[in-house]
Design a protein around this motif. Structure first.
Motif, PDB file in Angstrom:
ATOM      1  N   PHE A 160       0.541  -1.019   0.120  1.00  0.00           N
ATOM      2  CA  PHE A 160       0.388  -0.289   0.099  1.00  0.00           C
ATOM      3  C   PHE A 160       0.959   1.304   0.260  1.00  0.00           C
ATOM      4  O   PHE A 160       2.394   1.416   0.155  1.00  0.00           O
ATOM      5  N   THR A 161       0.045   1.966  -0.595  1.00  0.00           N
ATOM      6  CA  THR A 161       0.607   3.701  -0.301  1.00  0.00           C
ATOM      7  C   THR A 161       0.087   4.972   0.217  1.00  0.00           C
ATOM      8  O   THR A 161      -1.143   4.228  -0.584  1.00  0.00           O
ATOM      9  N   PRO A 162       0.310   5.659   0.471  1.00  0.00           N
ATOM     10  CA  PRO A 162       1.473   6.276   1.185  1.00  0.00           C
ATOM     11  C   PRO A 162       1.854   5.042   2.059  1.00  0.00           C
ATOM     12  O   PRO A 162       0.515   4.032   2.197  1.00  0.00           O
ATOM     13  N   ARG A 163       3.556   4.777   2.761  1.00  0.00           N
ATOM     14  CA  ARG A 163       3.386   3.454   3.363  1.00  0.00           C
ATOM     15  C   ARG A 163       3.177   3.323   5.110  1.00  0.00           C
ATOM     16  O   ARG A 163       4.168   3.405   5.615  1.00  0.00           O
ATOM     17  N   VAL A 164       2.249   3.780   5.099  1.00  0.00           N
ATOM     18  CA  VAL A 164       1.638   3.999   6.463  1.00  0.00           C
ATOM     19  C   VAL A 164       0.338   3.483   7.144  1.00  0.00           C
ATOM     20  O   VAL A 164      -0.707   3.653   5.647  1.00  0.00           O
ATOM     21  N   ALA A 165       0.073   3.248   8.206  1.00  0.00           N
ATOM     22  CA  ALA A 165      -0.913   1.859   8.253  1.00  0.00           C
ATOM     23  C   ALA A 165      -1.438   2.565   9.577  1.00  0.00           C
ATOM     24  O   ALA A 165      -0.912   2.973   9.967  1.00  0.00           O
ATOM     25  N   LEU A 166      -2.820   1.849   9.390  1.00  0.00           N
ATOM     26  CA  LEU A 166      -3.961   2.947  10.635  1.00  0.00           C
ATOM     27  C   LEU A 166      -4.156   1.173  11.296  1.00  0.00           C
ATOM     28  O   LEU A 166      -4.226   0.276  10.998  1.00  0.00           O
ATOM     29  N   ALA A 167      -3.441   0.486  12.457  1.00  0.00           N
ATOM     30  CA  ALA A 167      -3.558  -0.442  12.980  1.00  0.00           C
ATOM     31  C   ALA A 167      -5.284  -0.750  13.681  1.00  0.00           C
ATOM     32  O   ALA A 167      -5.341   0.464  14.276  1.00  0.00           O
ATOM     33  N   SER A 168      -5.381  -2.020  13.913  1.00  0.00           N
ATOM     34  CA  SER A 168      -6.703  -2.295  14.622  1.00  0.00           C
ATOM     35  C   SER A 168      -6.555  -1.442  16.055  1.00  0.00           C
ATOM     36  O   SER A 168      -5.808  -1.507  16.650  1.00  0.00           O
ATOM     37  N   ASP A 192      -6.501  10.374   4.696  1.00  0.00           N
ATOM     38  CA  ASP A 192      -6.047  11.399   4.878  1.00  0.00           C
ATOM     39  C   ASP A 192      -4.518  11.205   4.344  1.00  0.00           C
ATOM     40  O   ASP A 192      -3.825  11.690   3.466  1.00  0.00           O
ATOM     41  N   HIS A 193      -3.709  10.352   5.546  1.00  0.00           N
ATOM     42  CA  HIS A 193      -2.283  10.737   5.520  1.00  0.00           C
ATOM     43  C   HIS A 193      -1.843   8.913   5.295  1.00  0.00           C
ATOM     44  O   HIS A 193      -0.645   8.369   5.721  1.00  0.00           O
ATOM     45  N   ALA A 194      -2.684   8.096   5.231  1.00  0.00           N
ATOM     46  CA  ALA A 194      -2.271   6.605   5.409  1.00  0.00           C
ATOM     47  C   ALA A 194      -2.853   5.645   3.981  1.00  0.00           C
ATOM     48  O   ALA A 194      -3.732   5.794   3.344  1.00  0.00           O
ATOM     49  N   ALA A 247     -18.116  -1.083   2.320  1.00  0.00           N
ATOM     50  CA  ALA A 247     -19.119   0.751   2.811  1.00  0.00           C
ATOM     51  C   ALA A 247     -16.661   1.019   2.282  1.00  0.00           C
ATOM     52  O   ALA A 247     -17.251   3.281   2.310  1.00  0.00           O
ATOM     53  N   LEU A 248     -16.280   0.697   1.840  1.00  0.00           N
ATOM     54  CA  LEU A 248     -14.495   1.486   1.965  1.00  0.00           C
ATOM     55  C   LEU A 248     -14.109   1.482   0.577  1.00  0.00           C
ATOM     56  O   LEU A 248     -13.674   1.848  -0.265  1.00  0.00           O
ATOM     57  N   ALA A 249     -15.714   0.811  -0.505  1.00  0.00           N
ATOM     58  CA  ALA A 249     -15.473   0.545  -1.517  1.00  0.00           C
ATOM     59  C   ALA A 249     -15.185   1.739  -2.472  1.00  0.00           C
ATOM     60  O   ALA A 249     -13.194   1.223  -3.585  1.00  0.00           O
ATOM     61  N   ASP A 250     -14.612   2.340  -2.579  1.00  0.00           N
ATOM     62  CA  ASP A 250     -14.568   3.937  -3.127  1.00  0.00           C
ATOM     63  C   ASP A 250     -13.427   4.433  -2.098  1.00  0.00           C
ATOM     64  O   ASP A 250     -13.394   6.277  -2.827  1.00  0.00           O
ATOM     65  N   ALA A 251     -13.281   4.738  -1.329  1.00  0.00           N
ATOM     66  CA  ALA A 251     -12.404   4.776  -0.438  1.00  0.00           C
ATOM     67  C   ALA A 251     -10.969   5.366  -0.478  1.00  0.00           C
ATOM     68  O   ALA A 251     -10.559   3.637  -1.320  1.00  0.00           O
ATOM     69  N   PRO A 252     -10.323   6.173  -0.548  1.00  0.00           N
ATOM     70  CA  PRO A 252      -9.014   6.205  -0.791  1.00  0.00           C
ATOM     71  C   PRO A 252      -7.611   5.652  -0.455  1.00  0.00           C
ATOM     72  O   PRO A 252      -6.841   6.312   0.444  1.00  0.00           O
ATOM     73  N   VAL A 282       3.842  11.891  10.388  1.00  0.00           N
ATOM     74  CA  VAL A 282       4.136  11.088  10.002  1.00  0.00           C
ATOM     75  C   VAL A 282       3.978  10.462   8.217  1.00  0.00           C
ATOM     76  O   VAL A 282       5.421   9.884   7.755  1.00  0.00           O
ATOM     77  N   GLY A 283       2.887  11.049   8.061  1.00  0.00           N
ATOM     78  CA  GLY A 283       3.163  10.466   6.896  1.00  0.00           C
ATOM     79  C   GLY A 283       3.523  11.596   6.385  1.00  0.00           C
ATOM     80  O   GLY A 283       4.443  10.718   5.067  1.00  0.00           O
ATOM     81  N   ARG A 284       4.115  12.606   6.456  1.00  0.00           N
ATOM     82  CA  ARG A 284       5.098  12.983   5.727  1.00  0.00           C
ATOM     83  C   ARG A 284       6.354  12.599   5.445  1.00  0.00           C
ATOM     84  O   ARG A 284       7.300  12.469   5.107  1.00  0.00           O
ATOM     85  N   ALA A 285       7.076  12.362   7.019  1.00  0.00           N
ATOM     86  CA  ALA A 285       8.119  11.706   7.616  1.00  0.00           C
ATOM     87  C   ALA A 285       8.655  10.754   6.159  1.00  0.00           C
ATOM     88  O   ALA A 285       9.645  10.497   6.034  1.00  0.00           O
ATOM     89  N   VAL A 286       6.811   9.617   5.735  1.00  0.00           N
ATOM     90  CA  VAL A 286       7.349   7.830   5.208  1.00  0.00           C
ATOM     91  C   VAL A 286       7.634   8.645   3.721  1.00  0.00           C
ATOM     92  O   VAL A 286       8.633   8.148   3.275  1.00  0.00           O
ATOM     93  N   GLU A 287       6.988  10.132   3.243  1.00  0.00           N
ATOM     94  CA  GLU A 287       7.037  10.221   2.006  1.00  0.00           C
ATOM     95  C   GLU A 287       8.511  10.900   1.789  1.00  0.00           C
ATOM     96  O   GLU A 287       9.126  10.406   0.988  1.00  0.00           O
ATOM     97  N   ALA A 288       8.748  11.699   2.916  1.00  0.00           N
ATOM     98  CA  ALA A 288      10.398  11.872   2.349  1.00  0.00           C
ATOM     99  C   ALA A 288      11.816  11.449   2.319  1.00  0.00           C
ATOM    100  O   ALA A 288      12.543  11.040   2.223  1.00  0.00           O
ATOM    101  N   TRP A 289      11.451   9.926   3.667  1.00  0.00           N
ATOM    102  CA  TRP A 289      12.133   8.901   4.130  1.00  0.00           C
ATOM    103  C   TRP A 289      12.120   8.011   2.550  1.00  0.00           C
ATOM    104  O   TRP A 289      13.066   8.241   1.904  1.00  0.00           O
TER     105      TRP A 289
END
Length: 261
Positions: free
Chosen positions: A15-23, A38-40, A84-89, A248-255
């Motif tokens: 997945f990209t960006p390489r940030v996941a939301l953990a359960s 927005d950033h995951a 319900a997430l079929a159209d989510a980014p 976190v999203g910006r840090a991963v993108e920069a890395w």
């Protein structure tokens, strides 16, 4: 670039960006995933107790004021939440608990049909769940964990295994190697206070997409985990904080921009 990084440099991200939301128990549903998109790049719903043993354990947790998902039909609930997430980014995933393999097979089929990640919970340390045969108990019963992975992989699901460091008698390097052989695609490591375990796992099983978790909050924590060889990081409780998601999203993108050839 470190040895751990170079071993993972050519890996296609799940997945990209390489940030996941953990359960988050009782909180991580479709609305939560959409809010955090927005950033995951991925969101693991759940955890969901699938069979009667783990559902009874979840009911006991609710009785002592812990939030849990307890839908009447857990498989249908997973399907509805993913739809319900079929159209989510964001790429969907679902973290599941079970003491038996058959419900894993059913949910894996649901995930495969929706290109969602099926995540087997070998992480939860609540006594009720472990006594029932789910969660962390699977780390000490690797044959059973591998059976679950194989069942899910046979259903053509993308399979992740959520694990925890610092479990007595458990070598996560060996666990990683075993789950790869069983068909796992990813390992989601709660590093606890042993951040270097991420590098150990990455080197032991370079075939796995490694997601690092625990105290991911800012650029420093992101760089530490990615520097050890993680392919992505995940947010637990801070997943509901847009400021943390953005940092976190910006840090991963920069890395990964800086690490590109």
């Amino acid at each position: 670039m470190t040895t751990a990084e170079s071993e993972h440099a050519d890996r296609a991200p799940l997945f990209t960006p390489r940030v996941a939301l953990a359960s988050l128990s009782g909180e991580a549903d479709a609305a939560w995933a959409r809010a955090g998109s927005d950033h995951a790049g991925a969101a693991f719903l759940g955890g969901i107790a699938l069979d009667e043993a783990t559902r009874e354990a979840a009911r006991a947790l609710v009785a002592r004021d812990r939030e849990e998902f307890l839908p009447e039909d857990p498989v249908a609930f997973v399907a509805d939440e993913l739809d319900a997430l079929a159209d989510a980014p964001i790429r969907s995933g679902v973290n599941v608990r079970s003491a038996t393999p058959e419900p894993i097979r059913e949910v894996a089929r649901v995930c495969a049909d929706r290109d969602a990640i099926l995540e087997i919970n070998a992480h939860c340390r609540q006594t009720e769940i472990c006594t029932a045969g789910g969660g962390e108990s699977l780390l000490r019963e690797t044959d059973r964990l591998c059976e679950y992975v194989a069942v899910a992989a046979d259903a053509d699901a993308t399979v992740s295994v959520k694990v925890r460091a610092e479990v007595s008698g458990v070598d996560l390097r060996e666990t990683a190697q075993r789950v790869v052989d069983a068909g796992a695609d990813a390992i989601h490591v709660d590093a606890m206070d042993s951040e270097t375990v991420v590098g150990d796992v990455a080197r032991a099983a370079p075939e796995l997409f490694v997601i690092a978790n625990n105290e991911v909050r800012d650029r420093a924590s992101v760089c530490e985990y990615l520097g050890h060889g993680a392919d992505a990081v995940s947010l637990g409780r801070p997943s509901t904080d847009p400021r943390v998601r953005q940092r976190v999203g910006r840090a991963v993108e920069a890395w990964f921009d800086e690490s590109s050839p």
